[in-house]
Design an enzyme around this catalytic site. Structure first.
Site, PDB file in Angstrom:
ATOM      1  N   ARG A 240       0.837  -1.202   0.000  1.00 59.37           N
ATOM      2  CA  ARG A 240       0.000   0.000   0.000  1.00 59.37           C
ATOM      3  C   ARG A 240       0.870   1.250   0.000  1.00 59.37           C
ATOM      4  NH1 ARG A 240      -2.354  -3.998   3.243  1.00 59.37           N
ATOM      5  NH2 ARG A 240      -4.501  -4.546   2.661  1.00 59.37           N
TER       6      ARG A 240
ATOM      7  N   ASP B 260      -9.492  -5.054   8.230  1.00 60.45           N
ATOM      8  CA  ASP B 260      -8.540  -6.048   8.741  1.00 60.45           C
ATOM      9  C   ASP B 260      -9.132  -6.749   9.976  1.00 60.45           C
ATOM     10  OD1 ASP B 260      -5.851  -4.554   7.368  1.00 60.45           O
ATOM     11  OD2 ASP B 260      -7.517  -3.296   8.008  1.00 60.45           O
TER      12      ASP B 260
ATOM     13  N   ARG C 297     -11.593  -9.283   8.841  1.00 60.19           N
ATOM     14  CA  ARG C 297     -10.908 -10.492   8.340  1.00 60.19           C
ATOM     15  C   ARG C 297     -10.428 -11.339   9.519  1.00 60.19           C
ATOM     16  NH1 ARG C 297      -7.832  -6.884   3.755  1.00 60.19           N
ATOM     17  NH2 ARG C 297      -9.304  -7.329   2.074  1.00 60.19           N
TER      18      ARG C 297
ATOM     19  N   HIS D 143      -3.206   0.251   8.328  1.00 56.66           N
ATOM     20  CA  HIS D 143      -3.903  -0.675   7.435  1.00 56.66           C
ATOM     21  C   HIS D 143      -2.850  -1.081   6.411  1.00 56.66           C
ATOM     22  CE1 HIS D 143      -6.590  -2.484   4.583  1.00 56.66           C
ATOM     23  NE2 HIS D 143      -6.372  -1.554   3.677  1.00 56.66           N
TER      24      HIS D 143
HETATM   25  N1  LIG Z   1      -9.063   1.212   2.820  1.00 57.55           N
HETATM   26  C1  LIG Z   1      -9.179  -0.049   2.459  1.00 57.55           C
HETATM   27  O1  LIG Z   1      -9.353  -0.949   3.294  1.00 57.55           O
HETATM   28  C2  LIG Z   1      -9.090  -0.368   0.983  1.00 57.55           C
HETATM   29  C3  LIG Z   1      -9.526  -1.607   0.473  1.00 57.55           C
HETATM   30  C4  LIG Z   1      -9.438  -1.827  -0.895  1.00 57.55           C
HETATM   31  C5  LIG Z   1      -8.897  -0.861  -1.731  1.00 57.55           C
HETATM   32  N2  LIG Z   1      -8.483   0.321  -1.182  1.00 57.55           N
HETATM   33  C6  LIG Z   1      -7.907   1.384  -2.018  1.00 57.55           C
HETATM   34  O2  LIG Z   1      -8.946   2.099  -2.659  1.00 57.55           O
HETATM   35  C7  LIG Z   1      -8.422   2.735  -3.837  1.00 57.55           C
HETATM   36  C8  LIG Z   1      -9.317   2.422  -5.033  1.00 57.55           C
HETATM   37  O3  LIG Z   1      -9.205   1.047  -5.341  1.00 57.55           O
HETATM   38  P1  LIG Z   1      -9.989   0.428  -6.588  1.00 57.55           P
HETATM   39  O4  LIG Z   1      -9.695  -1.024  -6.595  1.00 57.55           O
HETATM   40  O5  LIG Z   1     -11.398   0.925  -6.577  1.00 57.55           O
HETATM   41  O6  LIG Z   1      -9.208   1.142  -7.780  1.00 57.55           O
HETATM   42  P2  LIG Z   1      -9.728   1.321  -9.293  1.00 57.55           P
HETATM   43  O7  LIG Z   1      -8.523   1.531 -10.123  1.00 57.55           O
HETATM   44  O8  LIG Z   1     -10.690   0.249  -9.648  1.00 57.55           O
HETATM   45  O9  LIG Z   1     -10.553   2.682  -9.225  1.00 57.55           O
HETATM   46  C9  LIG Z   1      -9.982   3.925  -8.990  1.00 57.55           C
HETATM   47  C10 LIG Z   1     -10.929   4.969  -9.563  1.00 57.55           C
HETATM   48  O10 LIG Z   1     -10.427   6.258  -9.204  1.00 57.55           O
HETATM   49  C11 LIG Z   1     -10.642   7.140 -10.318  1.00 57.55           C
HETATM   50  N3  LIG Z   1      -9.745   8.273 -10.207  1.00 57.55           N
HETATM   51  C12 LIG Z   1      -8.407   8.289 -10.408  1.00 57.55           C
HETATM   52  N4  LIG Z   1      -7.939   9.544 -10.203  1.00 57.55           N
HETATM   53  C13 LIG Z   1      -9.003  10.310  -9.855  1.00 57.55           C
HETATM   54  C14 LIG Z   1      -9.166  11.686  -9.535  1.00 57.55           C
HETATM   55  N5  LIG Z   1      -8.126  12.520  -9.499  1.00 57.55           N
HETATM   56  N6  LIG Z   1     -10.402  12.124  -9.232  1.00 57.55           N
HETATM   57  C15 LIG Z   1     -11.469  11.300  -9.256  1.00 57.55           C
HETATM   58  N7  LIG Z   1     -11.384   9.978  -9.566  1.00 57.55           N
HETATM   59  C16 LIG Z   1     -10.161   9.497  -9.864  1.00 57.55           C
HETATM   60  C17 LIG Z   1     -10.370   6.252 -11.547  1.00 57.55           C
HETATM   61  O11 LIG Z   1     -10.934   6.788 -12.714  1.00 57.55           O
HETATM   62  C18 LIG Z   1     -11.024   4.935 -11.089  1.00 57.55           C
HETATM   63  O12 LIG Z   1     -12.383   4.871 -11.491  1.00 57.55           O
HETATM   64  C19 LIG Z   1      -6.989   2.213  -3.990  1.00 57.55           C
HETATM   65  O13 LIG Z   1      -6.064   3.148  -3.471  1.00 57.55           O
HETATM   66  C20 LIG Z   1      -6.994   0.941  -3.147  1.00 57.55           C
HETATM   67  O14 LIG Z   1      -5.712   0.582  -2.697  1.00 57.55           O
HETATM   68  C21 LIG Z   1      -8.574   0.579   0.127  1.00 57.55           C
END
Ligand SMILES: NC(=O)c1ccc[n+]([C@@H]2O[C@H](COP(=O)([O-])OP(=O)(O)OC[C@H]3O[C@@H](n4cnc5c(N)ncnc54)[C@H](O)[C@@H]3O)[C@@H](O)[C@H]2O)c1
Length: 309
Positions: A93, A153, A156, A180
């Site tokens: 991450r 987490d 899980r 995380h």
């Molecule tokens: N917090 C958690 O527990 C957790 C869990 C899973 C994923 N995540 C994180 O969430 C984030 C998104 O993951 P994902 O799998 O949905 O990714 P993804 O690539 O499927 O989606 C990301 C989206 O963000 C959009 N985007 C990019 N730049 C942007 C901007 N400047 N303004 C607006 N939209 C924008 C893209 O167009 C895309 O639709 C990642 O950083 C991932 O690591 C966090």
């Protein structure tokens, strides 16, 4: 007839990828709010997701869903941010930090230009650091800038303990705290079922924690992204806020002299209500846990110190 008074509530989601879309769908199914707006730099994608969900409204009703712009954050009670790069197989991450911190300046600015009263709920990774960044950039009180933290987490962890014990995970009280990410830690000293110790052999404990910590790597390797459980975690936080529940959830919040840790966002048990994080619960960690918690904090503080905030 005793009718519930209508109360308008709006949730905006910025970033309609795997996480944002599944979260939107979960919130819609659970009818958490009356208005749901999707925002993405890829406006076509946000519109497609919106259309697809709207076509389900004859089976659901109740919620107005549209694809919008930052202007629609004006009346939002909660703005969920799930925009940005996600982990590719093998990436940590923290590897995402540079890429995602660079888009947060614009995203947070766009939100705070039109909204000064809502709650920012950050999901983008590395979530603890980006929650800290969002708190700094927004100038909002720490109570109203929340990261999803170690709620996922901990879920899980509880699921795996439940499997081991043959007990419903909802009845397992156990916490993952800290980052995380790779430096998170299990609080075995306080884990229990109905106040009784878990009594899990050490080798099993190690396996359960390893599987918890590495869950995202395994899922991303298998299907490219994690989405369902994080969506349910974000839904849970949203429900606690909109319902003024005062629920205890392991979200990421700004710490001040918490087990020797200050000025960093980390996942710890918090009381979450309509105002955001109302209170942080002080876990009486043992010395080993306290040490690991401080190491986790130092790792993130080191990364934060490299950012231009
Ligand atoms: N917090 C958690 O527990 C957790 C869990 C899973 C994923 N995540 C994180 O969430 C984030 C998104 O993951 P994902 O799998 O949905 O990714 P993804 O690539 O499927 O989606 C990301 C989206 O963000 C959009 N985007 C990019 N730049 C942007 C901007 N400047 N303004 C607006 N939209 C924008 C893209 O167009 C895309 O639709 C990642 O950083 C991932 O690591 C966090």
């Amino acid at each position: 007839m005793n009718q519930k008074p209508f109360k308008r509530s709006r949730v905006a989601i910025v970033g309609m990828g795997a996480v944002g879309t599944t979260t939107g769908y979960t919130l819609l199914l659970r009818q958490r709010m009356s208005e749901l707006v999707f925002i993405d730099v890829n406006a076509k994608k946000a519109r497609g997701e919106m259309l697809d969900m709207n076509h389900g409204l004859p089976f659901l009703g109740g919620v107005k869903v549209w694809a919008g712009t930052y202007e629609d954050c004006r009346d939002a009670d909660i703005i969920i941010v799930a925009a940005g790069a996600s982990q590719k197989p093998g990436e940590t991450r923290i590897d995402l930090l540079k890429r995602n911190a660079s888009i947060f300046g614009e995203i947070i600015d766009n939100i705070t230009k039109v909204n000064d009263h809502g709650i920012l709920l950050i999901a983008t990774n590395p979530v603890d650091i980006l929650s800290y960044v969002s708190w700094k950039l927004s100038g909002w009180p720490k109570e109203r800038v929340i990261g999803s933290g170690t709620l996922l987490d901990s879920a899980r962890f509880r699921y795996l303990i439940g499997l081991n014990k043959g007990i419903d995970p909802r009845s397992i009280h156990a916490h993952i705290i800290g980052e995380h990410g790779d430096s998170e830690l299990p609080v075995w000293s306080l884990a229990n079922v109905a106040g009784t110790p878990l009594d899990i052999p050490e080798a099993d404990q190690e396996q359960i924690f390893e599987n918890t910590k590495n869950a995202a790597y395994e899922i991303i390797d298998a299907k490219g992204a994690t989405s369902y459980a994080i969506a349910l975690a974000l839904d849970r936080i949203t429900a606690a806020i909109l319902g003024d529940e005062a629920s205890v959830l392991n979200v990421s919040t700004l710490l001040s002299d918490y087990n020797g840790v200050s000025d960093v966002y980390l996942g710890v048990p918090c009381v979450v209500d309509h105002n955001g994080v109302r209170e942080i619960l002080d876990l009486p960690l043992n010395d080993v846990e306290k040490d690991a918690f401080q190491r986790s904090a130092n790792k993130l503080k080191d990364q934060i110190s490299k950012l231009d905030l």
